[in-house]
Design a protein around this motif. Structure first.
Motif, PDB file in Angstrom:
ATOM      1  N   GLN B 432       0.812  -1.217   0.000  1.00 40.24           N
ATOM      2  CA  GLN B 432       0.000   0.000   0.000  1.00 40.24           C
ATOM      3  C   GLN B 432       0.849   1.272   0.000  1.00 40.24           C
ATOM      4  OE1 GLN B 432      -0.240  -2.632   1.889  1.00 40.24           O
ATOM      5  NE2 GLN B 432      -2.257  -2.920   2.818  1.00 40.24           N
ATOM      6  N   ASN B 433       2.052   1.187   0.531  1.00 42.91           N
ATOM      7  CA  ASN B 433       2.912   2.368   0.607  1.00 42.91           C
ATOM      8  C   ASN B 433       3.862   2.483  -0.581  1.00 42.91           C
ATOM      9  OD1 ASN B 433       1.775   2.919   3.045  1.00 42.91           O
ATOM     10  ND2 ASN B 433       3.592   2.477   4.286  1.00 42.91           N
ATOM     11  N   CYS B 434       3.942   1.419  -1.379  1.00 43.98           N
ATOM     12  CA  CYS B 434       4.983   1.362  -2.416  1.00 43.98           C
ATOM     13  C   CYS B 434       4.678   2.299  -3.588  1.00 43.98           C
ATOM     14  CB  CYS B 434       5.126  -0.073  -2.916  1.00 43.98           C
ATOM     15  SG  CYS B 434       6.411  -0.261  -4.167  1.00 43.98           S
ATOM     16  N   ILE B 435       5.731   2.974  -4.039  1.00 41.78           N
ATOM     17  CA  ILE B 435       5.637   3.890  -5.175  1.00 41.78           C
ATOM     18  C   ILE B 435       5.002   3.215  -6.394  1.00 41.78           C
ATOM     19  CG2 ILE B 435       7.073   5.057  -6.907  1.00 41.78           C
ATOM     20  CD1 ILE B 435       7.019   6.593  -4.354  1.00 41.78           C
ATOM     21  N   VAL B 436       5.414   1.961  -6.641  1.00 37.83           N
ATOM     22  CA  VAL B 436       4.926   1.252  -7.826  1.00 37.83           C
ATOM     23  C   VAL B 436       3.403   1.148  -7.762  1.00 37.83           C
ATOM     24  CG1 VAL B 436       5.097  -0.868  -9.171  1.00 37.83           C
ATOM     25  CG2 VAL B 436       7.083  -0.052  -7.876  1.00 37.83           C
ATOM     26  N   ALA B 479      18.954  -2.601   4.393  1.00 38.27           N
ATOM     27  CA  ALA B 479      19.347  -1.778   3.244  1.00 38.27           C
ATOM     28  C   ALA B 479      18.112  -1.346   2.468  1.00 38.27           C
ATOM     29  CB  ALA B 479      20.307  -2.549   2.343  1.00 38.27           C
ATOM     30  N   CYS B 480      17.135  -2.254   2.351  1.00 41.58           N
ATOM     31  CA  CYS B 480      15.904  -1.947   1.612  1.00 41.58           C
ATOM     32  C   CYS B 480      15.128  -0.835   2.322  1.00 41.58           C
ATOM     33  CB  CYS B 480      15.046  -3.196   1.472  1.00 41.58           C
ATOM     34  SG  CYS B 480      14.726  -4.066   3.037  1.00 41.58           S
ATOM     35  N   GLU B 481      15.030  -0.960   3.633  1.00 44.30           N
ATOM     36  CA  GLU B 481      14.276   0.032   4.399  1.00 44.30           C
ATOM     37  C   GLU B 481      14.952   1.395   4.303  1.00 44.30           C
ATOM     38  OE1 GLU B 481      13.323  -1.151   8.410  1.00 44.30           O
ATOM     39  OE2 GLU B 481      12.739   0.873   8.984  1.00 44.30           O
ATOM     40  N   TYR B 482      16.278   1.387   4.423  1.00 44.96           N
ATOM     41  CA  TYR B 482      17.027   2.640   4.341  1.00 44.96           C
ATOM     42  C   TYR B 482      16.816   3.303   2.983  1.00 44.96           C
ATOM     43  CZ  TYR B 482      20.949   5.867   4.149  1.00 44.96           C
ATOM     44  OH  TYR B 482      21.728   6.999   4.014  1.00 44.96           O
ATOM     45  N   ALA B 483      16.865   2.500   1.929  1.00 43.59           N
ATOM     46  CA  ALA B 483      16.799   3.058   0.575  1.00 43.59           C
ATOM     47  C   ALA B 483      15.386   3.455   0.168  1.00 43.59           C
ATOM     48  CB  ALA B 483      17.367   2.051  -0.427  1.00 43.59           C
ATOM     49  N   CYS B 484      14.393   2.852   0.773  1.00 46.34           N
ATOM     50  CA  CYS B 484      13.004   3.095   0.367  1.00 46.34           C
ATOM     51  C   CYS B 484      12.684   4.594   0.435  1.00 46.34           C
ATOM     52  CB  CYS B 484      12.039   2.316   1.249  1.00 46.34           C
ATOM     53  SG  CYS B 484      10.310   2.601   0.782  1.00 46.34           S
ATOM     54  N   PRO B 485      12.211   5.157  -0.682  1.00 42.42           N
ATOM     55  CA  PRO B 485      12.053   6.610  -0.751  1.00 42.42           C
ATOM     56  C   PRO B 485      10.706   7.132  -0.272  1.00 42.42           C
ATOM     57  CG  PRO B 485      11.637   5.672  -2.903  1.00 42.42           C
ATOM     58  CD  PRO B 485      11.935   4.523  -1.983  1.00 42.42           C
ATOM     59  N   THR B 486       9.790   6.257   0.108  1.00 43.26           N
ATOM     60  CA  THR B 486       8.453   6.758   0.425  1.00 43.26           C
ATOM     61  C   THR B 486       8.450   7.546   1.737  1.00 43.26           C
ATOM     62  OG1 THR B 486       7.856   4.710   1.552  1.00 43.26           O
ATOM     63  CG2 THR B 486       7.303   4.853  -0.763  1.00 43.26           C
ATOM     64  N   THR B 487       7.559   8.525   1.809  1.00 41.65           N
ATOM     65  CA  THR B 487       7.429   9.340   3.011  1.00 41.65           C
ATOM     66  C   THR B 487       5.957   9.446   3.394  1.00 41.65           C
ATOM     67  OG1 THR B 487       7.360  11.261   1.589  1.00 41.65           O
ATOM     68  CG2 THR B 487       9.470  10.777   2.628  1.00 41.65           C
ATOM     69  N   PRO B 488       5.585   9.668   4.600  1.00 37.92           N
ATOM     70  CA  PRO B 488       6.466   9.679   5.779  1.00 37.92           C
ATOM     71  C   PRO B 488       6.799   8.284   6.270  1.00 37.92           C
ATOM     72  CG  PRO B 488       4.217  10.082   6.459  1.00 37.92           C
ATOM     73  CD  PRO B 488       4.178   9.910   4.974  1.00 37.92           C
ATOM     74  N   TYR B 489       6.164   7.274   5.704  1.00 36.87           N
ATOM     75  CA  TYR B 489       6.443   5.904   6.140  1.00 36.87           C
ATOM     76  C   TYR B 489       7.123   5.141   5.031  1.00 36.87           C
ATOM     77  CZ  TYR B 489       2.901   7.540   9.317  1.00 36.87           C
ATOM     78  OH  TYR B 489       2.201   8.305  10.206  1.00 36.87           O
TER      79      TYR B 489
END
Lengths: 306, 521
Positions: B432-436, B479-489
């Motif tokens: 639900q939060n993913c950019i894709v 690494a995935c969590e760090y790189a994930c660009p979504t905001t605020p979550y």
């Protein structure tokens, strides 16, 4: 004002004046020099070792002098994104970087800088990729790119989604920009080559990922055309890219592609990789924005087999 | 050798040792080799004791040696080895210079036995029950570590950054900027509190802290009382001039009775340097009258028996506990971490919570700064202990630095190969939060960073690709969590493994080499 404050302020003022003076050269850099004198739009070499293929390619392009003039400063931007050993080919081949720097100094370069905004811990990437040593051995300055303070905001007037970005000061301050990506599979961009490699000269990559990654790659390509793109396609990571998990991800293709046109270079690299250029969405997008020519049939290509 | 020289030996040794340990906490270059950490921290009492308890008996006998030293020489630990003790000496010394306080400013202080033994009791209780957070608050080495790592290191880093910026203007790139991560205020507050406490105590009352609050000091005092070598005042020659009392930082010389209270003497040897009639001596107990010795021998044995009983208790009666917590904020689709992620090598959160004294040496040494002091991540039980914060960084695949530096055995040193398979948590994808999903555009930042390809991109609608997690090869590096660009979550986050697991190795599939013979263009 206390004496100490005065001294500190004076020093700061001095630094800013100096910095302002050095920023004066920006206009020249954005001019996107046209190398009308280049004999080919693109040179592709195969079946040799990386350094030797580079020698052949540059010779075919009329020598490094066509790109680097005496007294100029050069920034070489490899892909040093990952903390892995050179055999894994997730980073640009250090041998190739060493050779490029040597060529630059042969042409009379005043200074050659090397940096990347890495994905893994930068110091580990620099060291374990072998690039730091290879670059220093050749006499280049290896510069960090891990702190936002190295980056300055620029406008990207032709960008659709990406209107602004923070770019490493070396790209802004150097006379010549040589882009040296390594060809790899990429999960979402399909392949990473020249245009994708420019993600390593900007600060906030998350913005790109949020705002249509492929469009942002194409948008940023309109900002600053590298004077030369040298694509390392010797060991090609065909799966599990862009970091890879082992050498089993690689196929030894022994290619090197040189062009001043990023779109053409990426299109040719796509073909080497085994896909059509259209499959990497940012290539047609950049083509449309006028960054370069993706139709390889319209280009004057020199194919060299060693 | 004249006895007065002992003080000089103490000063030189302690300063060198202090600077070495201080450097470990300040270092931001990650250039100090593992061996130096090990040998410098070998003698730190609480870390060594915990390490011993945690099952690294051979490597962690430093505290036993300290006990032997204490039985022979008295509380030399407090003046030669304890960094917090030496720090107090430095404060006392500087205050003398700055505030022009008199050198002869101390007086005999009454022992405050109730306070001392209460704190010792609390400390022992903390170790017995495995509620190490109590020990974290009291262990002098860890207090010193947190002050250095949390309060002083940032100043060094800022200094480095200013210098680096200046050098950079002159085209010198030998130095580099070090980014400071946001501070955990509650932890900083604790460090500031202890710094002020120690500063005020040391400036006005010498080693009062060591003789009221510090459980290590009190514990060693039980042994130093019966030490072989002792400070003795020769009653035949003493003129009761009180000079020794006035330089005694521990306030343990009572010139009225011409006695030294050995359980509080920290062996600073200051008194040896001032006695005008050489009445103050540092001599073996065997040289004194035998009458009192027999009495003391008895209690010494008692004490020994108590100590072994205590050790037995420690080995048998440890209890651990854990607590789940919520990490992220709450809004559209907040990623909730139910279990915090503890460092690789900590085996389980319970083990970790009961073994770590929050000295923050690993927080200082962690190259990616993913290790940050916890607030409530582990619950109160793990307050201030390092936790993986994937917003500040991620755990480098090829790094075992925290295990290398940890002095308490809370973080085991893993073989690199084993570390690469140690599953500290598992990535959870929040579609639900993913950019894709939300933007309908490509992203793939998570899969890009994944070192095992546990997160990879699979075909999705509209010619897009979307992340998919393979649990059994995920190691929870973040690494995935760090790189994930979504905001605020974040759209992908790591759920901690309360007990660390072993992940599968990702499959390596050899490919057939198909390179066309002709140029493909």
């Amino acid at each position: 004002m206390k004496r100490r404050d005065f001294i500190i302020k004076s020093i700061n003022a001095g630094i800013f004046t100096g910095a302002a003076l050095s920023f004066g050269g920006y206009g020249k850099i954005f001019a996107n020099t046209v190398h009308s004198s280049l004999p080919y739009d693109l040179v592709a070499v195969r079946d040799g070792e990386p350094d030797m293929m580079l020698d052949k390619a540059l010779k075919a392009m009329g020598g490094i002098q066509n790109f680097v003039k005496k007294g100029q400063t050069v920034v070489v931007k490899p892909n040093i994104g990952w903390d892995v050993s050179p055999e894994r080919a997730a980073d640009t081949n250090p041998l190739l970087i060493n050779r490029i720097i040597t060529h630059c100094f042969t042409a009379g370069a005043k200074e050659v800088y090397v940096f990347d905004n890495t994905c893994d811990k930068w110091s580990a990437c620099y060291k374990n990729s072998g690039i730091e040593k290879a670059a220093k051995d050749a006499g280049a300055k290896v510069v960090p790119g891990h702190s936002e303070s190295y980056y300055q905001r620029v406008d990207i007037p032709k960008g659709k989604n990406l209107k602004q970005a923070k770019v490493h000061e070396l790209i802004l301050n150097s006379d010549v920009f040589i882009n040296v990506p390594v060809l790899k599979n990429h999960g979402s961009a399909r392949i990473t080559v020249a245009m994708k490699n420019l993600m390593g000269i900007v600060w906030d990559r998350r913005y790109w990922h949020r705002n249509n990654l492929n469009q942002c790659i194409a948008d940023f390509a309109t900002y600053r055309k590298p004077d030369l793109n040298i694509i390392d396609a010797y060991n090609v990571m065909t799966k599990n890219g862009p970091r890879g998990i082992s050498t089993a991800d690689l196929i030894k293709m022994k290619y090197l592609i040189v062009s001043d046109d990023m779109v053409a270079a990426d299109a040719a690299a796509a073909k080497v990789f085994g896909i059509e250029p259209e499959e990497a969405k940012y290539i047609p997008m950049a083509n449309q924005l006028g960054v370069g020519q993706m139709d390889l049939t319209k280009l004057n290509i020199n194919r060299i087999r060693v | 050798m004249k006895l007065a020289a002992l003080k000089k030996v103490r000063v030189v040794f302690s300063i060198l040792y202090f600077l070495s340990i201080f450097t470990l906490f300040i270092d931001f270059t990650q250039l100090i080799p593992e061996k130096i950490y090990d040998s410098l921290l070998f003698f730190q009492f609480i870390p060594s004791l915990l390490s011993f308890i945690n099952g690294f008996a051979i490597a962690a006998t430093g505290f036993l040696l300290i006990l032997v030293l204490t039985i022979i020489f008295g509380r030399v630990y407090c003046s030669f080895i304890c960094p917090l003790g030496i720090l107090q000496d430095i404060f006392s010394y500087l205050s003398k210079k700055i505030q022009r306080l008199k050198r002869y400013r101390y007086v005999y202080i009454k022992p405050f036995r109730w306070i001392r033994y209460s704190f010792l009791g609390i400390g022992i209780l903390g170790i017995l029950t495995g509620i190490t957070v109590i020990v974290s608050f009291l262990d002098p080495y860890s207090i010193f570590g947190r002050i250095s790592s949390g309060l002083i290191r940032p100043l060094f880093v800022k200094g480095n950054n200013i210098l680096t910026a200046i050098f950079q203007k002159f085209d010198i790139y030998t130095f580099y900027i070090v980014d400071l991560k946001p501070l955990q205020w509650s932890v900083i507050f604790v460090s500031v509190f202890f710094l002020l406490l120690i500063l005020s105590f040391s400036v006005f009352k010498g080693r009062l802290y060591c003789n009221t609050i510090c459980p290590v000091g009190t514990f060693l005092g039980l042994f130093s009382k019966f030490s072989w070598f002792k400070i003795k005042i020769d009653k035949n020659t003493c003129t009761s001039c009180r000079l020794c009392e006035r330089v005694c930082k521990a306030g343990c010389i009572n010139i009225a009775s011409q006695e030294v209270e050995y359980d509080r003497c920290v062996n600073c040897f200051n008194c040896l340097t001032v006695c005008p009639v050489n009445s103050v001596q540092y001599i073996p107990a065997t040289k004194t009258k035998n009458v009192r010795e027999t009495k003391k021998n008895k209690s010494k044995q008692n004490n020994r028996r108590q100590f072994f009983a205590l050790l037995a208790l420690i080995f048998t009666a440890r209890k651990t506990r854990s607590q789940t917590i919520e990490v992220s904020n709450t809004a559209t689709f907040p990623a909730k971490r139910k279990v915090a992620v503890s460092p690789p090598g900590s085996v389980s959160i319970d083990d970790f919570n009961s073994a770590c004294t929050a000295c923050h040496l690993c927080v200082s040494a962690c190259p990616t700064h993913v290790l940050q002091p916890a607030y409530t991540d582990y619950g109160f039980i793990g307050f201030m202990q390092p936790v993986l914060d994937n917003h500040t960084g991620f755990c480098n695949f090829d790094c075992i630095k925290c295990g290398e530096v940890c002095p308490t055995g809370a973080i085991d040193l893993l073989e690199l190969d084993k570390k690469r398979q140690t599953q500290i948590g598992i990535a959870q994808f929040v579609k639900q939060n993913c950019i894709v999903e939300t933007e309908g555009t490509d992203c793939g930042a998570c899969a890009e960073h994944c070192p095992t390809k546990a997160v990879r991109m699979v075909p999705y609608q509209d010619n897009l690709v979307i992340p998919e997690v393979t649990d059994n090869i995920c190691i929870g590096c973040g690494a995935c969590e760090y790189a994930c660009p979504t905001t605020p979550y974040k759209a992908i986050y790591v759920e901690g493994n309360a007990i660390h697991q072993i992940a599968q190795k990702p499959e390596e599939e050899q490919q057939k080499k198909v390179v066309e013979d002709d140029f493909p263009f």
